[in-house]
Design a protein around this motif. Structure first.
Motif, PDB file in Angstrom:
ATOM      1  N   PRO A  39       0.843  -1.325   0.067  1.00  0.00           N
ATOM      2  CA  PRO A  39       0.004  -0.014  -0.003  1.00  0.00           C
ATOM      3  C   PRO A  39       1.064   1.198   0.104  1.00  0.00           C
ATOM      4  CG  PRO A  39      -0.852  -1.516   1.454  1.00  0.00           C
ATOM      5  CD  PRO A  39       0.305  -2.130   1.023  1.00  0.00           C
ATOM      6  N   GLU A  44      -0.647   4.839  -0.414  1.00  0.00           N
ATOM      7  CA  GLU A  44      -2.086   4.468   0.191  1.00  0.00           C
ATOM      8  C   GLU A  44      -1.503   4.105   1.485  1.00  0.00           C
ATOM      9  OE1 GLU A  44      -5.196   3.692  -3.376  1.00  0.00           O
ATOM     10  OE2 GLU A  44      -4.116   2.045  -2.345  1.00  0.00           O
ATOM     11  N   SER A  45      -2.396   4.266   2.535  1.00  0.00           N
ATOM     12  CA  SER A  45      -2.392   3.432   3.911  1.00  0.00           C
ATOM     13  C   SER A  45      -2.904   2.076   3.518  1.00  0.00           C
ATOM     14  CB  SER A  45      -3.170   4.412   4.814  1.00  0.00           C
ATOM     15  OG  SER A  45      -4.556   4.226   4.544  1.00  0.00           O
ATOM     16  N   GLN A  48      -6.983   2.708   3.317  1.00  0.00           N
ATOM     17  CA  GLN A  48      -7.197   3.103   1.965  1.00  0.00           C
ATOM     18  C   GLN A  48      -6.973   2.397   0.842  1.00  0.00           C
ATOM     19  OE1 GLN A  48      -4.424   6.383   1.895  1.00  0.00           O
ATOM     20  NE2 GLN A  48      -5.801   7.837   2.165  1.00  0.00           N
ATOM     21  N   HIS A  49      -5.969   1.249   0.777  1.00  0.00           N
ATOM     22  CA  HIS A  49      -5.714   0.426  -0.043  1.00  0.00           C
ATOM     23  C   HIS A  49      -6.707  -0.802  -0.240  1.00  0.00           C
ATOM     24  CE1 HIS A  49      -3.251  -1.435  -3.062  1.00  0.00           C
ATOM     25  NE2 HIS A  49      -3.455  -2.736  -2.500  1.00  0.00           N
ATOM     26  N   SER A  52      -9.814   0.622  -1.697  1.00  0.00           N
ATOM     27  CA  SER A  52      -9.718   0.907  -2.961  1.00  0.00           C
ATOM     28  C   SER A  52      -9.854  -0.483  -3.888  1.00  0.00           C
ATOM     29  CB  SER A  52      -8.280   1.548  -3.529  1.00  0.00           C
ATOM     30  OG  SER A  52      -8.082   1.465  -4.853  1.00  0.00           O
ATOM     31  N   HIS A  95      -4.461   7.038 -11.156  1.00  0.00           N
ATOM     32  CA  HIS A  95      -3.823   6.995  -9.714  1.00  0.00           C
ATOM     33  C   HIS A  95      -2.271   6.650  -9.631  1.00  0.00           C
ATOM     34  CE1 HIS A  95      -3.852   6.519  -5.313  1.00  0.00           C
ATOM     35  NE2 HIS A  95      -3.147   5.215  -5.524  1.00  0.00           N
TER      36      HIS A  95
END
Length: 104
Positions: A39, A44-45, A48-49, A52, A95
């Motif tokens: 991640p 991303e944290s 968040q990952h 997603s 992204h």
């Protein structure tokens, strides 16, 4: 090879009973690193990952069901699968480019 003898490390008591800790058991630090490494590589944290990935997975699941229905009834979901793939690819590439520009 993993050794499950009690001689290398003391056993700990669990609700189930005694359990030997293998000599080459990964440390908690290693486990946390494994969960955070990828991640972080995409900016991303972990949470968040995960969100997603769930979003991508749900979209792919819907598209796959639409493709199965389309296979039996070709007049339904004519472009759903290809539109979903294009949309997900664009999200991922956009992204990736955004993350790459932050790391320059």
């Amino acid at each position: 090879m993993i050794s499950l003898t009690n001689s290398a490390k003391p056993a700990f008591q669990s609700r189930i009973g005694r359990c030997a800790i293998p000599d080459d058991a990964p440390t908690m630090r290693t486990i946390f690193r494994l969960f955070q490494e990828h991640p972080a590589s995409v900016g991303e944290s972990y949470l968040q990952h995960m969100l997603s990935s769930f979003s991508f997975g749900a979209s792919m699941l819907f598209a796959s069901m639409a493709a199965l229905v389309h296979g039996m009834l070709p007049f339904l979901f004519v472009a759903t699968g290809s539109n979903t793939i294009s949309r997900l690819h664009e999200r991922m590439v956009t992204h990736r480019n955004r993350v790459a520009s932050r790391h320059r």
